[in-house]
Structure formats: structure tokens, C-alpha cells
Design a protein around this motif. Structure first.
Motif, short mmCIF file in Angstrom:
data_model
loop_
_atom_site.label_atom_id
_atom_site.label_comp_id
_atom_site.label_asym_id
_atom_site.label_seq_id
_atom_site.Cartn_x
_atom_site.Cartn_y
_atom_site.Cartn_z
N LEU A 68 0.89 -1.13 0.12
CA LEU A 68 -0.13 0.02 -0.06
C LEU A 68 0.86 1.23 0.20
N ILE A 69 1.06 1.84 -1.18
CA ILE A 69 1.87 2.76 -1.37
C ILE A 69 1.30 4.19 -1.55
N PRO A 70 1.46 5.21 -0.48
CA PRO A 70 0.89 6.48 -0.63
C PRO A 70 1.71 7.16 -1.72
N ASP A 110 -10.62 -3.14 3.16
CA ASP A 110 -11.03 -2.41 4.36
C ASP A 110 -9.92 -1.81 5.08
N PHE A 111 -9.02 -2.37 5.02
CA PHE A 111 -7.55 -1.81 5.59
C PHE A 111 -7.18 -0.22 5.07
N ALA A 112 -7.22 -0.66 3.47
CA ALA A 112 -6.46 0.53 2.82
C ALA A 112 -7.47 1.79 3.01
N CYS A 113 -8.82 1.29 2.77
CA CYS A 113 -9.93 2.66 2.97
C CYS A 113 -9.86 3.30 4.44
N SER A 114 -9.40 2.43 5.26
CA SER A 114 -9.42 3.04 6.73
C SER A 114 -8.40 4.19 6.84
N ARG A 115 -7.32 3.80 5.98
CA ARG A 115 -6.25 4.77 5.97
C ARG A 115 -6.07 6.02 4.76
N HIS A 116 -6.91 5.57 3.82
CA HIS A 116 -6.69 6.61 2.75
C HIS A 116 -8.26 7.00 2.24
N GLU A 157 -9.82 2.97 -9.86
CA GLU A 157 -9.91 4.06 -8.88
C GLU A 157 -11.11 3.98 -8.13
N TRP A 158 -11.02 4.18 -6.86
CA TRP A 158 -11.97 4.50 -5.71
C TRP A 158 -11.78 5.73 -4.93
N SER A 159 -12.72 6.49 -4.71
CA SER A 159 -12.41 7.71 -3.82
C SER A 159 -13.64 7.74 -2.90
#
Length: 170
Positions: A68-70, A110-116, A157-159
Motif C-alpha cells: 500500500l503505497i501512498p 477495508d484496511f486501505a480505505c481506513s487509511r486513505h 480507482e476508488w475515492s
């Protein structure tokens, strides 16, 4: 449980990637992740950068891995199509599972969306299972990007800003 990957996890991560490659081949995806990709060097680099994560079950068995790369991904600078959102994002890369646990991609999302609030991902045209996972999870197909070796990938993409009440990702 999801946690940051550590150097002690490298052998398990490589095992997971080998299982994921085998699944791809069985699913008709014969050309993605060839030549030993993702390599041990990439695994070490992802761990050192703090972008590699593993999923483990209650018994401590590692069954999935992802990066998971910001920040801006250079391969996403040009797209044949259009991104929906130009806000800062994180990219999900190198997601793989050994297929011992179901619902892995949902857990990763779920993990990624909780952070971004904004995520991007790409996959090979032959990777129908990943395309289905992305689309069922509220990602929108945006077009074609080209990775470093020049080969095309389907970009998604998801936002949070563009999601609807019907989107499963929140």
C-alpha cells in the motif's frame, strides 16, 4: 489480522507470491507476474520502505501480502482514459494470496480505505479475478496505463468523494 511485513516474513511472502502466480496460470492469466516477479529484491525494498503488509490468521499463518503505497505512482501519470479524482491517493500493488482464506481482498480494501480516502490499482487484462474483485468493491475502471516495461494494465480507482451509498467500500 494485518500488520506491516518484516524481514522475518520474506520466505512466507515469496511462498504466497508463488501460490498467487500458480492461481493466475490456472485462471488463464499466463503472462502476468512472469520471470519471478515480484522478486525477493522487491519484497525487501517494500519492507524497508514500510509499504508491505501481510495478513495472518489466528494461528500466525501468513496467507496474503500486499503493498500500500501512498503518493503519486509514476506509471499513473499518463492514462488512456481519465482518472475521476486528482486528489492525493495510495496505490494497492502486488496483492497476492495463497488461497487458504476467503475474502482476502475485501480485508485488504477495508484496511486501505481506513487509511486513505482515494485508492488506485491496476491489473493485467487477463487477470479477470482481480478485475471482478475491484469492480465488486466499488472501484471504477478508468482506462489503460503502461508499466515500466511498456506493457498495458487496466487502471481502476476508488475515492470516498466519488463513492455512492451502493458502493461496498466505505
Amino acid at each position: 489480522m494485518i500488520r506491516q511485513a518484516e524481514e522475518r516474513d520474506v520466505a512466507d511472502i515469496l511462498r504466497i507470491y508463488e501460490a498467487a502466480r500458480a492461481f493466475m496460470r490456472r485462471s488463464g492469466n499466463l503472462t502476468q507476474w512472469t520471470g519471478g516477479y515480484p522478486s525477493e529484491e522487491i519484497v525487501h525494498t517494500d519492507i524497508a520502505r514500510g509499504v508491505s503488509y501481510v495478513l495472518e490468521n489466528e494461528a500466525g499463518h501468513l496467507h496474503a501480502v500486499f503493498a500500500l503505497i501512498p503518493g503519486d505512482d509514476p506509471t499513473y501519470a499518463h492514462i488512456e482514459g481519465a482518472w475521476q479524482d486528482t486528489s492525493p491517493y495510495a496505490t494497492i500493488h502486488r496483492a497476492g494470496s495463497d488461497s487458504t482464506v476467503r475474502g482476502t481482498f475485501r480485508t485488504i480494501l477495508d484496511f486501505a480505505c481506513s487509511r486513505h480516502d482515494h485508492l488506485r490499482a491496476d491489473t493485467h487484462a487477463d487477470n479477470k479475478p482481480m478485475q471482478n474483485c475491484l469492480e465488486k468493491s466499488g472501484f471504477t475502471y478508468c482506462g489503460i496505463i503502461y508499466i515500466a516495461d511498456g506493457t498495458p494494465r487496466r487502471a481502476y480507482e476508488w475515492s470516498a468523494a466519488h463513492s455512492t451509498a451502493d458502493d461496498p467500500v466505505k
